[in-house]
Design a protein around this motif. Structure first.
Motif, PDB file in Angstrom:
ATOM      1  N   LEU A 198     -46.280   6.669  11.869  1.00  0.00           N
ATOM      2  CA  LEU A 198     -45.040   6.123  11.750  1.00  0.00           C
ATOM      3  C   LEU A 198     -44.224   6.879  10.658  1.00  0.00           C
ATOM      4  CD1 LEU A 198     -43.081   3.698  11.742  1.00  0.00           C
ATOM      5  CD2 LEU A 198     -44.188   2.218  10.186  1.00  0.00           C
ATOM      6  N   LEU A 199     -43.008   7.310  11.057  1.00  0.00           N
ATOM      7  CA  LEU A 199     -42.446   7.873  10.199  1.00  0.00           C
ATOM      8  C   LEU A 199     -41.212   7.063   9.754  1.00  0.00           C
ATOM      9  CD1 LEU A 199     -41.215  10.530   8.639  1.00  0.00           C
ATOM     10  CD2 LEU A 199     -39.967  11.211  10.831  1.00  0.00           C
ATOM     11  N   ILE A 200     -40.774   6.792   8.421  1.00  0.00           N
ATOM     12  CA  ILE A 200     -39.934   6.012   7.716  1.00  0.00           C
ATOM     13  C   ILE A 200     -39.173   7.012   6.943  1.00  0.00           C
ATOM     14  CG2 ILE A 200     -39.157   4.191   6.334  1.00  0.00           C
ATOM     15  CD1 ILE A 200     -41.765   2.813   6.837  1.00  0.00           C
ATOM     16  N   THR A 201     -37.769   7.229   7.439  1.00  0.00           N
ATOM     17  CA  THR A 201     -36.866   8.019   6.731  1.00  0.00           C
ATOM     18  C   THR A 201     -35.749   7.414   6.345  1.00  0.00           C
ATOM     19  OG1 THR A 201     -35.452   8.736   8.753  1.00  0.00           O
ATOM     20  CG2 THR A 201     -37.520  10.041   8.068  1.00  0.00           C
ATOM     21  N   PHE A 202     -34.863   7.762   5.159  1.00  0.00           N
ATOM     22  CA  PHE A 202     -33.736   7.386   4.606  1.00  0.00           C
ATOM     23  C   PHE A 202     -33.007   8.702   3.995  1.00  0.00           C
ATOM     24  CE2 PHE A 202     -36.840   7.537   0.950  1.00  0.00           C
ATOM     25  CZ  PHE A 202     -35.978   8.133  -0.042  1.00  0.00           C
ATOM     26  N   GLY A 203     -31.615   8.401   3.808  1.00  0.00           N
ATOM     27  CA  GLY A 203     -30.876   9.334   2.973  1.00  0.00           C
ATOM     28  C   GLY A 203     -30.239  10.128   4.190  1.00  0.00           C
ATOM     29  N   LYS A 204     -29.787  11.392   4.012  1.00  0.00           N
ATOM     30  CA  LYS A 204     -29.119  12.334   4.792  1.00  0.00           C
ATOM     31  C   LYS A 204     -29.792  13.457   5.244  1.00  0.00           C
ATOM     32  CE  LYS A 204     -25.311  11.870   1.986  1.00  0.00           C
ATOM     33  NZ  LYS A 204     -25.585  10.664   1.244  1.00  0.00           N
ATOM     34  N   SER A 205     -29.224  14.527   5.073  1.00  0.00           N
ATOM     35  CA  SER A 205     -30.117  15.700   5.768  1.00  0.00           C
ATOM     36  C   SER A 205     -31.228  16.347   4.896  1.00  0.00           C
ATOM     37  CB  SER A 205     -28.887  17.018   5.904  1.00  0.00           C
ATOM     38  OG  SER A 205     -28.482  17.417   4.529  1.00  0.00           O
ATOM     39  N   PHE A 206     -32.136  17.014   5.553  1.00  0.00           N
ATOM     40  CA  PHE A 206     -33.201  17.699   4.890  1.00  0.00           C
ATOM     41  C   PHE A 206     -32.861  19.257   4.934  1.00  0.00           C
ATOM     42  CE2 PHE A 206     -34.916  13.745   6.399  1.00  0.00           C
ATOM     43  CZ  PHE A 206     -35.774  13.351   5.456  1.00  0.00           C
ATOM     44  N   ILE A 207     -33.122  19.870   4.059  1.00  0.00           N
ATOM     45  CA  ILE A 207     -33.457  21.439   3.794  1.00  0.00           C
ATOM     46  C   ILE A 207     -34.149  22.147   4.650  1.00  0.00           C
ATOM     47  CG2 ILE A 207     -33.257  23.446   2.499  1.00  0.00           C
ATOM     48  CD1 ILE A 207     -32.412  21.314   0.088  1.00  0.00           C
ATOM     49  N   SER A 208     -35.721  21.351   4.633  1.00  0.00           N
ATOM     50  CA  SER A 208     -36.544  22.361   5.283  1.00  0.00           C
ATOM     51  C   SER A 208     -36.444  22.425   6.647  1.00  0.00           C
ATOM     52  CB  SER A 208     -37.925  21.643   4.818  1.00  0.00           C
ATOM     53  OG  SER A 208     -38.965  22.255   5.117  1.00  0.00           O
ATOM     54  N   LYS A 209     -36.412  23.542   7.253  1.00  0.00           N
ATOM     55  CA  LYS A 209     -36.590  23.809   8.654  1.00  0.00           C
ATOM     56  C   LYS A 209     -38.180  23.722   9.081  1.00  0.00           C
ATOM     57  CE  LYS A 209     -35.282  26.985  12.250  1.00  0.00           C
ATOM     58  NZ  LYS A 209     -34.928  28.447  12.669  1.00  0.00           N
ATOM     59  N   SER A 210     -38.690  24.004   8.128  1.00  0.00           N
ATOM     60  CA  SER A 210     -40.419  23.892   8.384  1.00  0.00           C
ATOM     61  C   SER A 210     -40.724  22.310   8.711  1.00  0.00           C
ATOM     62  CB  SER A 210     -41.408  24.229   7.221  1.00  0.00           C
ATOM     63  OG  SER A 210     -41.111  25.628   7.129  1.00  0.00           O
ATOM     64  N   PHE A 211     -40.102  21.506   7.773  1.00  0.00           N
ATOM     65  CA  PHE A 211     -40.580  20.179   8.040  1.00  0.00           C
ATOM     66  C   PHE A 211     -39.729  19.586   9.543  1.00  0.00           C
ATOM     67  CE2 PHE A 211     -39.103  15.662   6.845  1.00  0.00           C
ATOM     68  CZ  PHE A 211     -40.338  15.189   6.818  1.00  0.00           C
ATOM     69  N   LYS A 212     -38.327  19.931   9.660  1.00  0.00           N
ATOM     70  CA  LYS A 212     -37.950  19.651  10.826  1.00  0.00           C
ATOM     71  C   LYS A 212     -38.527  20.066  12.063  1.00  0.00           C
ATOM     72  CE  LYS A 212     -33.743  20.853   9.189  1.00  0.00           C
ATOM     73  NZ  LYS A 212     -32.227  21.194   9.013  1.00  0.00           N
TER      74      LYS A 212
END
Length: 572
Positions: A276-290
């Motif tokens: 289960l992934l719970i996210t909030f906020g806007k963009s992520f910088i990390s290309k590795s994470f995406k």
């Protein structure tokens, strides 16, 4: 005689707490300019370059957490607002855009400064409004007052954002000499009450049951403003209930979150895949994470957002939960604890999944620190080393603005010490290099804190008109990493292998910022060697004095070698 409805428009802005305006000089917008400048409760600045003006306003609005007005003349002036308007839209920053215009009958009639300004910003504003060119009829006055109320209310409604009011104006534009302006008219202010989205008991029970059935729950924060209450709740969820919390530098989660993921994450780290992934906020910088989450998709992905757009960054979205993150996580903290109490379970949530993330994060952090102890950093100055030393030395409770390209990426690897409470900003709505200096300057104009800007040479010179005004504040500090070209293109596999790299990707240039600093009356420091860097760092970091630029000149080829060595040296 100055048009009273225009005066009333400005009075409504003031009464609705729009108390700052950035004006770009012109003739067609003279009635607006005079009304804004003469209003006793509105602080105005005059910025000639409309592109810079809009970014300055955006930086101010971001800090003030309320709308700032921008005002320009007709024609291409309005188009120059577009980059900042788009950035503000995707970052959800409120701006009130006031564009003067010719009356409709004069458009496309070979008259000066006339273009099609209606809906000029397209989908990059929450809504565009236009008032009529005639102001005498009572219905016209009613329409103007209604429009201004609607626009400001909409800019302040979550998700916040820019709104545009196009204002056709006929001559004469200027009041008579010594003419008094009356701001005491009985204008009508229409208030929009705030509400808070909540979840029904049935919905919340269902969500809680889903959380309880998963062993691997990952909470990840995208770009967000610093919120001490949210930080405290998330820290308890991690410390007491073993939920791993992950955040980039711009998530502003000021505790020991998983923050070194850009170093250790790879597509094959299956042991870290969330159920289960719970996210909030806007963009992520990390290309590795995406990239990692797109390959290792969660069974369920919940995103907490009041935005009506369906945003599926990781291609795994299963639920949009339209509530504020603080509300959701406070409720989670309370009810996870209650569930354990109700079930007679004194054991904490199994910590194996958090341990996996923590183990990798610690290893990456240790690698990062040891990498910068290597002897080669003392032989030739490189930008990665310089940025590490300066970010480590930033004073507590300051602000850090990150320009796009390599600046934001370097900073995401390095981070800032959470206990220093350094709030971090970046124009990651559109991720352009335009406007980064202006945004930081706008922030510095709206806070007493020291504001540091980390920026590369292309982004700096592209936006040096930000310093072409008389308002450069003493609390602005610019760290200029000058490798004399777009160094990022040497670090990307595609362009780095092309014959056109130097001429058409890097944009090689020989400028430095010495003359810009002199013209803007900014203290200037320049380092080209390791010894010069260490000798000048202390003086640059001193909190007193006027605005400062610390220009660090390095070799792009050598920077690339160091960065590739850093990337290749870590093994999970």
């Amino acid at each position: 005689m100055l048009l009273q409805p225009i005066v009333n428009l400005v009075e409504i802005l003031s009464r609705k707490d729009v108390n700052h305006a950035i004006i770009s000089p012109g003739s067609r917008n003279a009635p607006l300019t005079i009304a804004l400048v003469r209003h006793p409760d509105i602080k105005t600045l005059s910025i000639s370059d409309e592109r810079s003006a809009a970014f300055i306003a955006m930086g101010m609005a971001q800090n003030l957490k309320k709308p700032v007005a921008i005002c320009c003349t007709s024609g291409s002036a309005a188009y120059n607002y577009a980059p900042a308007v788009a950035e503000a839209f995707f970052q959800e920053i409120p701006l009130i855009i006031l564009t003067a215009d010719r009356p409709k009958e004069w458009i496309h009639q070979h008259d000066g400064q006339t273009i099609y300004q209606t809906d000029i910003f397209g989908k990059h504003v929450k809504q565009s409004f236009e008032i009529g060119a005639d102001y005498s009829h009572p219905d016209a006055i009613w329409h103007i007052e209604r429009t201004v109320n609607h626009a400001v209310n909409l800019a302040n409604t979550f998700p916040k954002g820019p709104v545009h009011i196009n204002i056709p104006l006929r001559e004469p534009f200027y009041p008579a000499e010594n003419e008094q302006i009356n701001f005491d008219n009985d204008v009508r202010v229409i208030e929009r009450l705030d509400t808070e989205n909540t979840l029904s008991k049935e919905v919340w029970t269902s969500l809680l049951q889903s959380i309880e059935q998963y062993d691997r729950v990952l909470i990840a924060g995208g770009q967000s403003e610093y919120n001490p209450a949210l930080t405290a709740v998330l820290q308890k969820l991690q410390d007491e209930f073993n939920f791993p919390i992950l955040g980039d530098a711009i998530a502003n989660l000021k505790f020991d979150v998983i923050s070194n993921h850009d170093i250790f994450l790879n597509q094959d780290a299956d042991n870290l895949r969330p159920e289960l992934l719970i996210t909030f906020g806007k963009s992520f910088i990390s290309k590795s994470f995406k990239t990692f989450l797109r390959k290792n998709k969660a069974i369920e992905h919940w995103h907490l957002s009041l935005d009506n757009h369906l945003i599926d960054t990781f291609q795994s979205l299963t639920k949009v939960i339209p509530v504020q993150p603080l509300y959701f996580f406070e409720k989670l903290l309370e009810d996870v604890d209650f569930e354990q109490f109700r079930n007679g379970d004194d054991e904490e949530r199994d910590g194996f999944y958090l341990d996996e993330w923590k183990k990798n994060d610690f290893k990456a952090k240790s690698y990062l620190e040891h990498f910068f102890l290597a002897d080669f950093h003392q032989k030739q100055l490189n930008e990665f080393y310089a940025i590490k030393k300066l970010l480590d030395a930033l004073p507590a409770d300051s602000q850090l603005h990150l320009a796009n390209s390599m600046s934001v990426r370097y900073a995401n690897y390095i981070g800032t010490a959470p206990e220093k409470q350094i709030e971090t900003f970046a124009n990651r709505g559109t991720s352009g290099i335009d406007g980064c200096v202006s945004t930081a300057l706008g922030a510095a104009l709206s806070t007493n804190k020291l504001v540091y800007l980390l920026i590369g040479d292309l982004a700096f010179f592209y936006d040096r008109n930000a310093l072409w005004n008389r308002y450069v504040p003493d609390n602005l500090r610019i760290i200029l990493i000058n490798n004399h070209g777009g160094g990022i293109f040497r670090m990307i596999d595609g362009p780095s292998k092309q014959a056109e790299l130097a001429d058409y990707f890097e944009t090689v240039q020989s400028y430095n910022a010495e003359k810009t600093a002199l013209e803007a009356d900014i203290a200037y420091f320049n380092a080209k060697t390791v010894d010069e860097f260490h000798a000048l760092s202390t003086a640059f970091l001193e909190p007193d004095g006027k605005a400062k630029i610390f220009e660090i000149e390095t070799n792009s080829v050598y920077n690339t070698e160091i960065f590739k060595q850093f990337k290749a040296g870590f093994s999970a």
